[in-house]
Design a protein around this motif. Structure first.
Motif, PDB file in Angstrom:
ATOM      1  N   SER A 151       0.828  -1.203   0.000  1.00 17.19           N
ATOM      2  CA  SER A 151       0.000   0.000   0.000  1.00 17.19           C
ATOM      3  C   SER A 151       0.864   1.256   0.000  1.00 17.19           C
ATOM      4  O   SER A 151       0.453   2.306  -0.487  1.00 17.19           O
ATOM      5  CB  SER A 151      -0.934   0.006   1.215  1.00 17.19           C
ATOM      6  OG  SER A 151      -0.193  -0.078   2.420  1.00 17.19           O
ATOM      7  N   LYS A 208      -5.958   2.990   6.193  1.00 18.66           N
ATOM      8  CA  LYS A 208      -4.865   2.300   5.515  1.00 18.66           C
ATOM      9  C   LYS A 208      -5.068   0.790   5.533  1.00 18.66           C
ATOM     10  O   LYS A 208      -4.757   0.091   4.565  1.00 18.66           O
ATOM     11  CB  LYS A 208      -3.523   2.668   6.150  1.00 18.66           C
ATOM     12  CG  LYS A 208      -2.331   2.128   5.373  1.00 18.66           C
ATOM     13  CD  LYS A 208      -1.007   2.644   5.923  1.00 18.66           C
ATOM     14  CE  LYS A 208       0.172   2.131   5.087  1.00 18.66           C
ATOM     15  NZ  LYS A 208       1.462   2.658   5.600  1.00 18.66           N
ATOM     16  N   LEU A 213      -7.179  -0.294   2.721  1.00 22.49           N
ATOM     17  CA  LEU A 213      -6.432  -0.312   1.469  1.00 22.49           C
ATOM     18  C   LEU A 213      -5.575  -1.569   1.377  1.00 22.49           C
ATOM     19  O   LEU A 213      -5.504  -2.217   0.319  1.00 22.49           O
ATOM     20  CB  LEU A 213      -5.550   0.935   1.368  1.00 22.49           C
ATOM     21  CG  LEU A 213      -4.687   1.050   0.102  1.00 22.49           C
ATOM     22  CD1 LEU A 213      -5.563   1.117  -1.144  1.00 22.49           C
ATOM     23  CD2 LEU A 213      -3.787   2.278   0.174  1.00 22.49           C
ATOM     24  N   GLN A 214      -4.937  -1.943   2.491  1.00 19.51           N
ATOM     25  CA  GLN A 214      -4.115  -3.142   2.504  1.00 19.51           C
ATOM     26  C   GLN A 214      -4.942  -4.389   2.201  1.00 19.51           C
ATOM     27  O   GLN A 214      -4.513  -5.268   1.449  1.00 19.51           O
ATOM     28  CB  GLN A 214      -3.409  -3.285   3.866  1.00 19.51           C
ATOM     29  CG  GLN A 214      -2.336  -2.221   4.104  1.00 19.51           C
ATOM     30  CD  GLN A 214      -1.805  -2.249   5.521  1.00 19.51           C
ATOM     31  OE1 GLN A 214      -2.466  -2.721   6.438  1.00 19.51           O
ATOM     32  NE2 GLN A 214      -0.598  -1.720   5.704  1.00 19.51           N
TER      33      GLN A 214
END
Length: 355
Positions: free
Chosen positions: A134, A186, A189-190
């Motif tokens: 990411s 985040k 997103l990962q």
């Protein structure tokens, strides 16, 4: 007679194209066969497929030795048939007794690494990163605001996504321009990337706003084939325009094709000079350079993106292109297109020019 094999993953794939080639083969002393990689018996190394009979102008079921010359029109998907077929094709390409019209490319990442080494072509390639985490994506997003994610082994616009930063969040769009996810953390997103990278390795590039005034994505496709002398020949060029709101101009995704000259004549004169220079450099240098780096090729589809300012970007290269720009814009060239694989096959077989 020279034996010529038209190889596809699925039995009926490109049946019309292969039939048009086969109809013209007898005059070149060539017998045409159709088969898939899974039609090969590993014990006898014979294939059970179709042979074209010139007398009846039809295909008949047949068992035959693997032809001496193969035309690879295999497009790999994520299904079991593709996964089983790919290593068989790789095995065939290692055999010294078989000649492929073209051997293709290893991956888009390998393509990128070679092109950026070229002193002229490197100026036309967008910054490209092999997506591993990411962090890679976020780093490019901070600089570019929008990033396009492409499968390293993709074709025909499949599996493409655009990630945009909107009011502090990331919006993930599919090729149709629809938002399929909104990323606020985040870790989200990962998780999305983990799913993505299980399917394929991916590359990321800045996403250029290559759109018409009607918000339609567009690019310019150039279609090249080797001629009967073994030299590269541009067969056609056309402007591909996708439906409004979508993000790629791929014909299989609904794009229309328009005449290049008409489109080019509407561009202001200063930009035309920049565009013409970029096109000339790429089309003159790229085909031969790719062959030097990756081995024999027969045909290429080269896609260029052109900005309002006249910047030219090399956005995709396909070693197994379609022929839609010819069928749409220059049907009078179709006979030459159908004969091209046969004439090039004869060139390879004889090492002499076809007359």
């Amino acid at each position: 007679m020279i034996s010529f094999g038209f190889v596809t993953i699925y039995d009926q794939q490109e049946i019309d194209y292969s039939t048009e080639i086969a109809k013209r083969a007898e005059r070149y002393g060539i017998t045409v066969y159709r088969f898939t990689p899974l039609d090969i018996d590993p014990l006898t190394e014979k294939a059970r497929g179709l042979q074209f009979h010139a007398a009846t102008q039809s295909w008949i079921e047949s068992v035959f030795d693997i032809p001496d010359f193969l035309y690879d029109r295999c497009f790999y998907r994520a299904d079991d048939r593709s996964k089983k077929s790919k290593p068989i094709m790789q095995w065939l390409k290692q055999r010294a007794d078989i000649t492929f019209l073209g051997y293709g490319f290893p991956s888009k990442w390998d393509l990128y690494k070679k092109i950026i080494d070229h002193p002229l072509l490197s100026y036309y390639v967008p910054k490209t990163v092999l997506l591993r985490s990411s962090t890679d994506l976020l780093h490019m997003i901070r600089k570019e605001k929008a990033v396009i994610c492409k499968p390293a082994h993709g074709s025909r616009g499949k599996g493409i996504y655009v990630v945009k930063q909107v009011e502090g969040h990331l919006h993930i769009l599919n090729a149709s321009g629809q938002t399929i996810a909104t990323i606020k953390r985040k870790i989200d997103l990962q998780q999305w990337m983990e799913i993505l990278l299980r399917r394929s390795s991916y590359l990321i590039q800045p996403f250029f706003p290559l759109k018409t005034k009607q918000n339609e994505p567009f690019d310019v496709r150039f279609f090249f084939q080797k001629n009967e002398h073994g030299k590269w020949s541009e067969r056609g060029r056309g402007v591909r325009v996708g439906p409004p709101g979508t993000i790629i101009a791929n014909v299989s995704a609904g794009a229309s094709i328009f005449d290049f000259s008409e489109w080019f004549s509407q561009i202001p004169s200063p930009q035309r000079l920049f565009i013409a220079d970029g096109i000339e450099t790429i089309t003159n240098v790229l085909p031969s350079y790719l062959e030097e780096q990756f081995g024999p090729l027969f045909e290429l589809g080269v896609d260029l993106g052109i900005t309002e300012e006249g910047a030219v970007w090399l956005i995709d290269i396909n070693s197994k292109p379609g022929r839609k720009i010819i069928t749409s814009l220059a049907p009078e060239k179709l006979d030459a297109i159908y004969e091209a694989p046969l004439r090039y096959c004869l060139f390879l077989a004889n090492g002499v020019n076809v007359r």
